[in-house]
Scaffold this motif. Structure first.
Motif, mmCIF file in Angstrom:
data_model
loop_
_atom_site.group_PDB
_atom_site.id
_atom_site.type_symbol
_atom_site.label_atom_id
_atom_site.label_comp_id
_atom_site.label_asym_id
_atom_site.label_seq_id
_atom_site.Cartn_x
_atom_site.Cartn_y
_atom_site.Cartn_z
ATOM 1 N N THR A 249 0.783 -1.306 -0.098
ATOM 2 C CA THR A 249 -0.032 0.076 -0.090
ATOM 3 C C THR A 249 0.843 1.275 0.016
ATOM 4 N N ARG A 250 2.099 1.181 0.808
ATOM 5 C CA ARG A 250 2.876 2.277 1.073
ATOM 6 C C ARG A 250 3.486 2.653 -0.341
ATOM 7 N N ARG A 251 4.051 1.276 -0.935
ATOM 8 C CA ARG A 251 4.736 1.577 -2.333
ATOM 9 C C ARG A 251 3.795 2.340 -3.275
ATOM 10 N N SER A 252 2.438 2.053 -3.433
ATOM 11 C CA SER A 252 1.560 2.556 -4.450
ATOM 12 C C SER A 252 1.407 4.037 -4.100
ATOM 13 N N ALA A 253 1.181 4.305 -2.701
ATOM 14 C CA ALA A 253 1.079 5.647 -2.121
ATOM 15 C C ALA A 253 2.401 6.414 -2.423
ATOM 16 N N ARG A 254 3.333 5.968 -2.552
ATOM 17 C CA ARG A 254 4.636 6.679 -2.956
ATOM 18 C C ARG A 254 4.680 6.787 -4.352
ATOM 19 N N ALA A 255 4.239 5.995 -5.254
ATOM 20 C CA ALA A 255 4.344 5.713 -6.447
ATOM 21 C C ALA A 255 3.271 7.198 -7.151
ATOM 22 N N GLU A 256 2.547 7.329 -6.072
ATOM 23 C CA GLU A 256 1.485 8.438 -6.595
ATOM 24 C C GLU A 256 1.987 9.865 -6.060
ATOM 25 N N LYS A 257 3.046 9.688 -5.218
ATOM 26 C CA LYS A 257 3.435 10.613 -4.448
ATOM 27 C C LYS A 257 2.675 11.157 -3.402
ATOM 28 N N ASN A 258 1.965 10.240 -3.080
ATOM 29 C CA ASN A 258 0.985 10.678 -1.545
ATOM 30 C C ASN A 258 1.672 10.584 -0.689
ATOM 31 N N ALA B 136 1.695 11.711 2.329
ATOM 32 C CA ALA B 136 1.038 11.782 3.551
ATOM 33 C C ALA B 136 0.574 10.455 3.899
ATOM 34 N N LYS B 137 -0.027 9.888 2.768
ATOM 35 C CA LYS B 137 -0.722 8.500 2.997
ATOM 36 C C LYS B 137 0.522 7.300 3.072
ATOM 37 N N ALA B 138 1.770 7.529 2.594
ATOM 38 C CA ALA B 138 2.951 6.713 2.717
ATOM 39 C C ALA B 138 3.363 6.853 4.041
#
Ligand SMILES: [Zn+2]
Length: 463
Positions: free
Chosen positions: A424-433, A435-437
């Motif tokens: 989940t964190r990896r996808s958040a980082r890929a989306e430059k999110n 805060a979520k990461a």
């Protein structure tokens, strides 16, 4: 040159096997009516290391560890449980196998069961009676007559009188002298039995091991082992039967393993102060328990405590930690600096299998390895390979490094949940999110999980 402490001579002796480059070894195993406790684990792990080291030295080892599957305690427990003796012993043989696998012990070359050898035990008893060393008592049970075997007490280093005075042997009227021990026991109603010239009954425990060891390994054989409590009377009684019946030496080296104690008392079923292997492995990693059992010399008593297990955990963390992040090629790199540690390790093990000193050599190696990571990178791979090789002789560092750090018996979160959160964190980082990461990272930290990002990978460990 390997030196072994022989309980019979009470001194260290140079080990000379009967046949060059071969070792025959018999260890008294478990009576299977309940789960094994940590005292049993120590015995099994101690002889596993002895077996592994002998093989490492190039010996062809024939290691036999018996299973006692007929015994008063087994009969009693089966009756209490209202199950057949066979169902009970099968259940606990399976539990034993599971425990031994978890503790990383190699399977012995043979695991004979007493019930498979009863006719041969009858033959031995017949021989002893024919030689005047055994007699049928007044109740029909057959006994060994200790007064007729002139070397009785040689292993215990006591004469008959001192043994009689010192032991709490029950006076049984059917016997001639209190130390006489039962070879064949007549069966009572509802008890399992085998036919014999003296009537239906079952063999005595001391007879089992004589038959199984000498039939599997010959007589004499090299090493006979067991727990310290078996020295007398069990092993003394084995010697009396084997040497009495066949008039030749039974065993060349007697080895006995010290007890595990709790508050200075022997851990045992009868004192009800024991922890089963099952219980302990629920709380601690398999190799941590194994490390704890090897931290003392096999002959010394050792204390079971929370602190000792915590100490084992942090020591093992250090050993594994030294290998973190190193990719080791399968091809072994020869290196004199590394080789010197093997020499020292073998010196320790050659001195009556001194595992505490052998472990201290591994820690010296780890210090050198960690220092070389900065100062002498050329030595690092060879030192790390040597660390793995020597630790394997003790059955340690057998897990992939990250697996070791990722397993935790008392963790608040399972590995697959962690992997899912990292994804989940990896996808958040890929989306430059970011805060979520960051939220996911904190979520993991709250559950005691640390994560580290390298180039394009995220690794994790329990804190
Ligand atoms: Zn035995």
């Amino acid at each position: 040159m390997l030196v072994i402490y022989n309980s019979k001579s009470k001194q260290k002796e140079i080990f000379k096997p009967i046949r060059a480059n071969e070792v025959t070894m018999y260890v008294c195993g478990i009576t299977v009516y309940d789960y094994c406790h940590i005292g049993h684990a120590r015995l099994m792990v101690a002889f596993d290391v002895i077996n592994r080291y002998l093989r490492y030295c190039g010996y062809k080892v024939n290691y036999v560890r018996n299973i006692t599957d007929i015994d008063d305690k087994i009969i009693k427990r089966a009756l209490e449980n209202k199950e057949s003796m066979h169902a009970l012993t099968t259940r606990f043989i399976n539990a034993l196998t599971e425990d031994m696998q978890a503790l990383g012990t190699l399977t012995p070359d043979s695991e004979p069961k007493a019930t498979d050898y009863v006719p041969q035990m009858v033959t031995l008893i017949e021989t002893l009676i024919a030689k005047g060393l055994a007699y049928v008592g007044t109740t029909g049970d057959v006994y060994f007559d200790v007064t007729q075997f002139k070397n009785y007490g040689k292993l215990a280093h006591k004469d008959l009188e001192a043994l009689e005075a010192g032991s709490r042997v029950a006076i049984v009227e059917a016997k001639k002298t209190p130390l006489d021990f039962v070879l064949w026991k007549m069966s009572k109603e509802n008890e399992p039995y085998w036919p014999s010239p003296w009537g239906n009954g079952r063999p005595g425990w001391h007879t089992e091991c004589v038959v199984m060891s000498s039939l599997e390994l010959g007589q004499p054989f090299d090493i006979h082992g067991g727990g310290n409590d078996l020295k007398f009377p069990h092993h003394e009684n084995e010697i009396a039967q084997a040497e009495g019946a066949y008039e030749k030496p039974f065993v060349n080296y007697w080895m006995h393993v010290g007890f595990v104690e709790i508050n200075k008392e022997k851990m045992s079923k009868s004192l009800n102060n024991f922890f089963t292997i099952h219980e302990v492995l629920r709380e601690w990693k398999n190799e941590v328990v194994r490390y704890f059992l090897l931290y003392g010399h096999y002959r010394s008593p050792m204390d079971y405590s929370l602190e000792a297990l915590e100490g084992a955990q942090s020591a093992l963390d250090r050993l594994y930690g030294a290998l973190r992040g190193l990719a080791l090629p399968t091809e072994i790199i020869e290196n004199d600096v590394a080789k010197a540690y093997e020499t020292r390790f073998m010196e320790a093990m050659d001195d009556d299998f001194n595992t505490p000193v052998a472990l201290s050599v591994l820690f010296d190696l780890v210090r050198e390895l960690n220092r070389n990571k900065i100062e002498e990178p050329d030595n690092v791979i060879a030192l790390a390979q040597m660390l793995k090789k020597l630790a394997a002789v003790l059955g340690l560092l057998t897990e992939p490094v990250e697996n070791y750090f990722q397993q935790d018996a008392h963790s608040a979160i399972a590995a697959n949940e962690i992997e899912a959160l990292i994804a989940t964190r990896r996808s958040a980082r890929a989306e430059k999110n970011w805060a979520k990461a960051d939220e996911v990272r904190q979520q993991l930290a709250q559950k005691g999980v640390m994560i580290e990002d390298s180039d394009n990978e995220t690794t994790w460990r329990y804190q």
